[in-house]
Enzyme design. Sequence first.
Site, PDB file in Angstrom:
ATOM      1  N   TRP A 121       0.856  -1.208   0.000  1.00 53.06           N
ATOM      2  CA  TRP A 121       0.000   0.000   0.000  1.00 53.06           C
ATOM      3  C   TRP A 121       0.886   1.250   0.000  1.00 53.06           C
ATOM      4  O   TRP A 121       0.718   2.127  -0.806  1.00 53.06           O
ATOM      5  CB  TRP A 121      -0.915  -0.017   1.230  1.00 53.06           C
ATOM      6  CG  TRP A 121      -2.276  -0.583   1.011  1.00 53.06           C
ATOM      7  CD1 TRP A 121      -3.458   0.093   1.082  1.00 53.06           C
ATOM      8  CD2 TRP A 121      -2.642  -1.937   0.695  1.00 53.06           C
ATOM      9  NE1 TRP A 121      -4.518  -0.748   0.825  1.00 53.06           N
ATOM     10  CE2 TRP A 121      -4.048  -1.989   0.587  1.00 53.06           C
ATOM     11  CE3 TRP A 121      -1.914  -3.116   0.474  1.00 53.06           C
ATOM     12  CZ2 TRP A 121      -4.731  -3.161   0.274  1.00 53.06           C
ATOM     13  CZ3 TRP A 121      -2.590  -4.283   0.179  1.00 53.06           C
ATOM     14  CH2 TRP A 121      -3.985  -4.305   0.075  1.00 53.06           C
ATOM     15  N   GLU A 168      -4.217   0.370  -5.624  1.00 47.97           N
ATOM     16  CA  GLU A 168      -5.106   1.473  -6.031  1.00 47.97           C
ATOM     17  C   GLU A 168      -4.378   2.780  -6.296  1.00 47.97           C
ATOM     18  O   GLU A 168      -4.943   3.858  -6.160  1.00 47.97           O
ATOM     19  CB  GLU A 168      -6.227   1.680  -5.012  1.00 47.97           C
ATOM     20  CG  GLU A 168      -7.157   0.491  -4.985  1.00 47.97           C
ATOM     21  CD  GLU A 168      -8.450   0.741  -4.240  1.00 47.97           C
ATOM     22  OE1 GLU A 168      -8.572   1.770  -3.577  1.00 47.97           O
ATOM     23  OE2 GLU A 168      -9.340  -0.117  -4.343  1.00 47.97           O
ATOM     24  N   GLU A 244      -9.773  -7.286  -5.167  1.00 41.70           N
ATOM     25  CA  GLU A 244     -10.295  -6.797  -3.890  1.00 41.70           C
ATOM     26  C   GLU A 244     -11.758  -6.489  -4.106  1.00 41.70           C
ATOM     27  O   GLU A 244     -12.125  -5.809  -5.078  1.00 41.70           O
ATOM     28  CB  GLU A 244      -9.546  -5.547  -3.410  1.00 41.70           C
ATOM     29  CG  GLU A 244      -9.987  -5.151  -1.993  1.00 41.70           C
ATOM     30  CD  GLU A 244      -9.414  -3.823  -1.517  1.00 41.70           C
ATOM     31  OE1 GLU A 244      -8.190  -3.624  -1.619  1.00 41.70           O
ATOM     32  OE2 GLU A 244     -10.213  -2.992  -1.049  1.00 41.70           O
TER      33      GLU A 244
HETATM   34  C1  147 Z   1     -10.018   0.067  -0.747  1.00 36.56           C
HETATM   35  C2  147 Z   1      -8.628  -0.238  -0.209  1.00 36.56           C
HETATM   36  O1  147 Z   1      -7.836  -0.893  -1.155  1.00 36.56           O
HETATM   37  C3  147 Z   1      -8.633  -1.020   1.077  1.00 36.56           C
HETATM   38  O2  147 Z   1      -7.361  -0.954   1.668  1.00 36.56           O
HETATM   39  C4  147 Z   1      -9.692  -0.491   1.996  1.00 36.56           C
HETATM   40  O3  147 Z   1      -9.405   0.845   2.302  1.00 36.56           O
HETATM   41  C5  147 Z   1     -11.018  -0.575   1.315  1.00 36.56           C
HETATM   42  C6  147 Z   1     -12.149  -0.136   2.214  1.00 36.56           C
HETATM   43  O4  147 Z   1     -13.384  -0.229   1.575  1.00 36.56           O
HETATM   44  O5  147 Z   1     -11.031   0.242   0.172  1.00 36.56           O
HETATM   45  O6  147 Z   1      -9.907   1.298  -1.358  1.00 36.56           O
HETATM   46  C7  147 Z   1     -10.937   1.858  -2.015  1.00 36.56           C
HETATM   47  C8  147 Z   1     -11.283   3.130  -1.653  1.00 36.56           C
HETATM   48  C9  147 Z   1     -12.249   3.792  -2.359  1.00 36.56           C
HETATM   49  C10 147 Z   1     -12.869   3.181  -3.426  1.00 36.56           C
HETATM   50  C11 147 Z   1     -12.515   1.904  -3.788  1.00 36.56           C
HETATM   51  C12 147 Z   1     -11.561   1.232  -3.062  1.00 36.56           C
HETATM   52  N1  147 Z   1     -13.866   3.855  -4.122  1.00 36.56           N
HETATM   53  O7  147 Z   1     -14.273   4.961  -3.674  1.00 36.56           O
HETATM   54  O8  147 Z   1     -14.317   3.376  -5.171  1.00 36.56           O
END
Ligand code: 147
Length: 658
Positions: A121, A168, A244
């Site tokens: 991350w 991400e 994920e």
């Molecule tokens: C994901 C992350 O990869 C995880 O570590 C964790 O934070 C998870 C929690 O729901 O979310 O990150 C995202 C954050 C925002 C979005 C998608 C994934 N989004 O807004 O679409």
Amino acid sequence: SALAVGPWRATTYDFDDSSGLGRQYDGIGGLSGGGATSKLLVNYPEKERNEILDYLFKPNFGASLQILKVEIGGDAQSTDGTEASHMHNSWDENYQRGYEWWLMVEAKKRNPNIKLYCLPWGFPGWVGQGSRNPYQVPEVTADYIIRWINGAKTVYGLTMDFVGIWNERPYNSTYIKTLRKMLDERGFSNVRIVAADGKWPNIVSDILADPSLASAVDYIGCHYPGTLSTDDALKTGKQLWASEDYSTYNDEVGGGCWARILNKNYAVGRMTATISWNLIASYYNPLPFFRDGLMTAVEPWSGNYNVDTPIWLSAHTTQFTQVGWKYLEHGAGVGLLEGGGSYVALVSPDKKDFTIIVETMSHNHSLCIRPPLPAYDVVPQTMNIQLKGSFANIKELNVWYSKLGFDGQQSIMFQKKDALQLKNGMGSASLGMDEVYTFTTVTTGDKGQYDAPPPSKSFPLPYSDNFDNYTLSTEPYNLAPQVGSFEVVNSSDATHKLIVRQTVINDPIEWCPLSLVFPMALGGNGSWSDIYVEVEALVGKVNATDGVFVAARVQNGGCQSYSAKGIFFFVFPAQQYYIISYDLARTQQISSGAVSSEVMDWNKISLLVTGTTIQGQVNGKSVFNIQAPKMTKNGFVAIGTDTYGLADFDNFMITTAS
Ligand code: 147
């Protein structure tokens, strides 16, 4: 209405391999990290901890997971805390930190075939080589990642199956190719690359345009795909993963989300693996995304835990398939049901075993956190199953059943029913709403069960920890690092023995959108208002911080830690100075001034908060006793430092204020 009563629609579905098979099945998994999602699990009592691990990983017991994805700690906040890097600094290397090593070993003990997948991350600042970009010098970052993979192998005998790029966040084609090349050169050609743990479009078009990138990437991993892939993604010919997904509160609706996406990620999007964020919700309430895991374990002090619906809904697939099986073709064993819902079927390589999974999750009972779910209908229906090809002679299929209960109705989770008899390959099932059925030749399914865990209790007080019974390099129990990395090290001072050190000396390359520049570890109970907290602290001499703090009523963690609200009592030993502030960032100071009782050695710092009164002491001498009327009403206690830099902590203590 008439529609609500009984099965009213009967449709026949063929299950036939005679014209070929669909994609290879790569498994269902859970993600520990991204970040610190397993924090509270590690110090559960041994008995309950083993039970929890069995519910997650033990084959034919509970979720029987086929993939374990973990964070490669980067010393940076990654959602519910920070996970320690194996290289805080370029000159440092340590494979004992954190809990992901331990978790992988425990998973492998239970299921030697579980696939391991690792992904960063954040990164320690030095990885950017003078920039904030982890791709500045691709060889440095690839080396950093491969050292972790090599540490897993040489220290723990753990073989990584998959490695990702940067969660991400932007990927970089040169870096991906460099990573592939260096993995191959260092004997890790077995470790396959998943890219790019974001959305489909960019990585897909780059793969289509660049054959050398295409050959470096084995799997395309998309997050929260909403069961959809794209035509271009399919055109790459790569295996497509929901690398994920889920992240939904694990009640009945969360179970509905999970059951729906497990089927539809293939039935609709042709994705062959789905990984839940997160594996187990083991982080304090109310850190972000409380209970967004397959099950919940947040009370190491009581041993209480919950086996939630996603565990049993996972079992419907995992207990009756193996990685390496193949899905049947769409229209010949995979598709959408006429009355709403979906079905998939999978077959073992020797074609001896065969499994059908059916789900009928209704729209409102299967909402996930994201993306929005377009409206659709589900009605009770009759499913006629017509087996053909290699399956034509199957006489009966074992049946496992779940139904999510709403409006006061109890859920039925993973129940074995009478086998389905087939005549000339034909059988029939009546499907209600919000149900999952598995029809399978596999006979080893089992609903594991332990006695109920001990009852829930709130965080015990008084609480104290001198860290002397810890394994070196582990994190303090029940203190959850949100910024910086806190780990147990040897003190140079014989009376202190083992202590906790904040070890991060430079800003990491963050995963959070904001820079989080004030190291903090929090713990206890987020509803505490009147409380006493005390710690001994020592600022270092080299690469040191200037100040250290104790805090109470701390409200924010996660990516919001920068602006955490509470009462923060900072002391600066060299300056003989203190600051009290309503926030971690010290933008809302209440008071500051000289402290005569501070020494350039260990200082005992304490904070007592009662109503709107706050009292602070250094080495037993009062520093302030004042009103702080604008302070938060409740929150965690915390310790930390005023900037990145080394500082030591020992003899941490919390008691009630009265
Ligand atoms: C994901 C992350 O990869 C995880 O570590 C964790 O934070 C998870 C929690 O729901 O979310 O990150 C995202 C954050 C925002 C979005 C998608 C994934 N989004 O807004 O679409």
